[in-house]
Design a protein around this motif. Sequence first.
Motif, PDB file in Angstrom:
ATOM      1  N   LEU A 275       0.806  -1.227   0.000  1.00 42.87           N
ATOM      2  CA  LEU A 275       0.000   0.000   0.000  1.00 42.87           C
ATOM      3  C   LEU A 275       0.836   1.272   0.000  1.00 42.87           C
ATOM      4  O   LEU A 275       0.299   2.360  -0.235  1.00 42.87           O
ATOM      5  N   LEU A 276       2.134   1.172   0.252  1.00 44.96           N
ATOM      6  CA  LEU A 276       2.965   2.374   0.358  1.00 44.96           C
ATOM      7  C   LEU A 276       2.887   3.269  -0.883  1.00 44.96           C
ATOM      8  O   LEU A 276       2.633   4.471  -0.765  1.00 44.96           O
ATOM      9  N   PRO A 277       3.100   2.758  -2.093  1.00 41.47           N
ATOM     10  CA  PRO A 277       2.991   3.637  -3.268  1.00 41.47           C
ATOM     11  C   PRO A 277       1.583   4.200  -3.466  1.00 41.47           C
ATOM     12  O   PRO A 277       1.425   5.314  -3.955  1.00 41.47           O
ATOM     13  N   VAL A 278       0.569   3.435  -3.075  1.00 40.25           N
ATOM     14  CA  VAL A 278      -0.810   3.882  -3.260  1.00 40.25           C
ATOM     15  C   VAL A 278      -1.124   5.047  -2.337  1.00 40.25           C
ATOM     16  O   VAL A 278      -1.832   5.988  -2.720  1.00 40.25           O
ATOM     17  N   VAL A 279      -0.615   5.007  -1.109  1.00 41.39           N
ATOM     18  CA  VAL A 279      -0.851   6.104  -0.161  1.00 41.39           C
ATOM     19  C   VAL A 279      -0.264   7.403  -0.702  1.00 41.39           C
ATOM     20  O   VAL A 279      -0.899   8.464  -0.655  1.00 41.39           O
ATOM     21  N   ALA A 280       0.949   7.339  -1.222  1.00 44.39           N
ATOM     22  CA  ALA A 280       1.561   8.535  -1.812  1.00 44.39           C
ATOM     23  C   ALA A 280       0.792   8.986  -3.040  1.00 44.39           C
ATOM     24  O   ALA A 280       0.602  10.194  -3.258  1.00 44.39           O
ATOM     25  N   LEU A 281       0.320   8.042  -3.849  1.00 42.45           N
ATOM     26  CA  LEU A 281      -0.441   8.385  -5.046  1.00 42.45           C
ATOM     27  C   LEU A 281      -1.743   9.088  -4.691  1.00 42.45           C
ATOM     28  O   LEU A 281      -2.159  10.025  -5.380  1.00 42.45           O
ATOM     29  N   MET A 282      -2.392   8.661  -3.616  1.00 41.45           N
ATOM     30  CA  MET A 282      -3.635   9.306  -3.185  1.00 41.45           C
ATOM     31  C   MET A 282      -3.404  10.772  -2.847  1.00 41.45           C
ATOM     32  O   MET A 282      -4.184  11.644  -3.244  1.00 41.45           O
ATOM     33  N   ALA A 283      -2.330  11.055  -2.113  1.00 43.49           N
ATOM     34  CA  ALA A 283      -2.039  12.431  -1.732  1.00 43.49           C
ATOM     35  C   ALA A 283      -1.734  13.291  -2.955  1.00 43.49           C
ATOM     36  O   ALA A 283      -2.213  14.425  -3.077  1.00 43.49           O
ATOM     37  N   ILE A 284      -0.953  12.753  -3.878  1.00 48.57           N
ATOM     38  CA  ILE A 284      -0.610  13.504  -5.084  1.00 48.57           C
ATOM     39  C   ILE A 284      -1.840  13.734  -5.955  1.00 48.57           C
ATOM     40  O   ILE A 284      -2.090  14.834  -6.447  1.00 48.57           O
ATOM     41  N   ASN A 285      -2.632  12.683  -6.131  1.00 46.97           N
ATOM     42  CA  ASN A 285      -3.778  12.771  -7.027  1.00 46.97           C
ATOM     43  C   ASN A 285      -4.836  13.744  -6.543  1.00 46.97           C
ATOM     44  O   ASN A 285      -5.537  14.352  -7.348  1.00 46.97           O
ATOM     45  N   PHE A 286      -4.992  13.892  -5.234  1.00 46.83           N
ATOM     46  CA  PHE A 286      -6.006  14.818  -4.741  1.00 46.83           C
ATOM     47  C   PHE A 286      -5.705  16.238  -5.209  1.00 46.83           C
ATOM     48  O   PHE A 286      -6.603  16.978  -5.600  1.00 46.83           O
ATOM     49  N   GLY A 287      -4.431  16.621  -5.189  1.00 45.73           N
ATOM     50  CA  GLY A 287      -4.075  17.946  -5.688  1.00 45.73           C
ATOM     51  C   GLY A 287      -4.320  18.092  -7.169  1.00 45.73           C
ATOM     52  O   GLY A 287      -4.826  19.117  -7.644  1.00 45.73           O
ATOM     53  N   PHE A 288      -4.021  17.037  -7.949  1.00 42.50           N
ATOM     54  CA  PHE A 288      -4.222  17.108  -9.393  1.00 42.50           C
ATOM     55  C   PHE A 288      -5.700  17.058  -9.766  1.00 42.50           C
ATOM     56  O   PHE A 288      -6.145  17.768 -10.665  1.00 42.50           O
ATOM     57  N   VAL A 289      -6.473  16.210  -9.064  1.00 39.73           N
ATOM     58  CA  VAL A 289      -7.894  16.107  -9.381  1.00 39.73           C
ATOM     59  C   VAL A 289      -8.608  17.401  -9.057  1.00 39.73           C
ATOM     60  O   VAL A 289      -9.548  17.814  -9.747  1.00 39.73           O
ATOM     61  N   LEU A 290      -8.160  18.090  -7.994  1.00 43.55           N
ATOM     62  CA  LEU A 290      -8.774  19.363  -7.630  1.00 43.55           C
ATOM     63  C   LEU A 290      -8.718  20.356  -8.777  1.00 43.55           C
ATOM     64  O   LEU A 290      -9.659  21.102  -9.026  1.00 43.55           O
ATOM     65  N   SER A 291      -7.605  20.345  -9.510  1.00 42.72           N
ATOM     66  CA  SER A 291      -7.481  21.257 -10.651  1.00 42.72           C
ATOM     67  C   SER A 291      -7.874  20.596 -11.960  1.00 42.72           C
ATOM     68  O   SER A 291      -7.961  21.267 -12.985  1.00 42.72           O
ATOM     69  N   GLY A 292      -8.111  19.294 -11.942  1.00 38.18           N
ATOM     70  CA  GLY A 292      -8.402  18.589 -13.180  1.00 38.18           C
ATOM     71  C   GLY A 292      -9.862  18.316 -13.423  1.00 38.18           C
ATOM     72  O   GLY A 292     -10.213  17.593 -14.356  1.00 38.18           O
ATOM     73  N   ALA A 293     -10.744  18.861 -12.571  1.00 41.75           N
ATOM     74  CA  ALA A 293     -12.175  18.618 -12.713  1.00 41.75           C
ATOM     75  C   ALA A 293     -12.859  19.695 -13.546  1.00 41.75           C
ATOM     76  O   ALA A 293     -14.082  19.834 -13.503  1.00 41.75           O
ATOM     77  N   ILE A 294     -12.079  20.457 -14.301  1.00 42.97           N
ATOM     78  CA  ILE A 294     -12.637  21.581 -15.056  1.00 42.97           C
ATOM     79  C   ILE A 294     -13.649  21.097 -16.081  1.00 42.97           C
ATOM     80  O   ILE A 294     -14.785  21.584 -16.144  1.00 42.97           O
ATOM     81  N   ALA A 295     -13.261  20.117 -16.904  1.00 37.88           N
ATOM     82  CA  ALA A 295     -14.150  19.638 -17.958  1.00 37.88           C
ATOM     83  C   ALA A 295     -15.395  18.980 -17.377  1.00 37.88           C
ATOM     84  O   ALA A 295     -16.514  19.191 -17.859  1.00 37.88           O
ATOM     85  N   VAL A 296     -15.219  18.193 -16.319  1.00 38.37           N
ATOM     86  CA  VAL A 296     -16.361  17.491 -15.713  1.00 38.37           C
ATOM     87  C   VAL A 296     -17.338  18.483 -15.108  1.00 38.37           C
ATOM     88  O   VAL A 296     -18.558  18.360 -15.276  1.00 38.37           O
ATOM     89  N   GLU A 297     -16.832  19.481 -14.398  1.00 43.59           N
ATOM     90  CA  GLU A 297     -17.722  20.478 -13.798  1.00 43.59           C
ATOM     91  C   GLU A 297     -18.433  21.297 -14.876  1.00 43.59           C
ATOM     92  O   GLU A 297     -19.606  21.671 -14.704  1.00 43.59           O
ATOM     93  N   ALA A 298     -17.748  21.577 -15.962  1.00 39.54           N
ATOM     94  CA  ALA A 298     -18.385  22.336 -17.044  1.00 39.54           C
ATOM     95  C   ALA A 298     -19.502  21.528 -17.694  1.00 39.54           C
ATOM     96  O   ALA A 298     -20.573  22.067 -18.013  1.00 39.54           O
TER      97      ALA A 298
END
Length: 331
Positions: free
Chosen positions: A253-276
Amino acid sequence: PPAERVRPGVSARFISRRVLGSLATLVFVVVFNFFLFRVVEGDPVATLFRGQELTQSQREELTTQFGLDGSQGEQFVRYLGQTASLNFGRSYSTNQPVWDEIKDKALPTIALVGVAAVLSAVIGVMLGIVAAWRRRTKADYAITGVTMSTYSMPDFWLGMILLTVFAVMLGWFPVGGIEDPASNATGFAHLLDQAEHMVLPAVTLTLAYLGEYAIVMRSSLLDTMREDYLILARAKGLRDVMVRNRHAVPNALLPVVALMAINFGFVLSGAIAVEAIFSWPGLGLATYEALKGPDLPMLQGLFLVFSASVILFNLIADLLYAYLDPRVRSA
């Protein structure tokens, strides 16, 4: 009995290096943010009021109102001071403070992204475990094929498919928005209305990021299964389920935990098309509306917030991974 080994904490030197690196990146983003939009947009007043005849006095008044008077050096100094106090200017389209607009729209985005991030991580990890433990079986091929298919699809295309099928054709969910404008529901009924509106955009983001967690978990678990201590655990007679749940999965689970933290920052800015697509009134839709303007102060503020979120969650991922895996601290 032998004394238990205590995991040492992350050193202050390691933390300070990571924090200073993140601050340096943030400073670069702040400087880059100022020059980027001014070089791209040129004269915002002329762009905003194209087709309208403005007198010289009106043009000068608008230039002063939007904070575009003076040389670029003077504007840059003023911009640094305002940014330090979270004053991003006023939106060209609403004439409201940009920071107030961002605060109002942040909660819907955090709610949507938070739900999607948790669902994609939990479901993706579970699918990755099944695929790795049953590698080269029909279950492995099916899980890998489906998750990689959804991961490779553009999120806006996936969102339009779900919107067309489940909202337009079947009518199971609302077409868009965060709540029914004709409803006067309050309390729990109001929350249910918002939850119903959140289903399709949340499912879209979940499916878009599901494959990444599944493939990372599968790969990590396959590497872990080759370790000697798992072979020893099986040799002692432990059941496969116990070997998997108690020994293999926690270490994988170690790489997945780090991936979760990184992805939350990217998804926050990557939801532009979905929200539109779903007219979800968050930061993504605000970005889409600001691009149509173009609304220079709003774009600057959003770009800075998105960049800061990515930097922050990358820092969290670095520190968390270093805490969980001592080998990283010496890197």
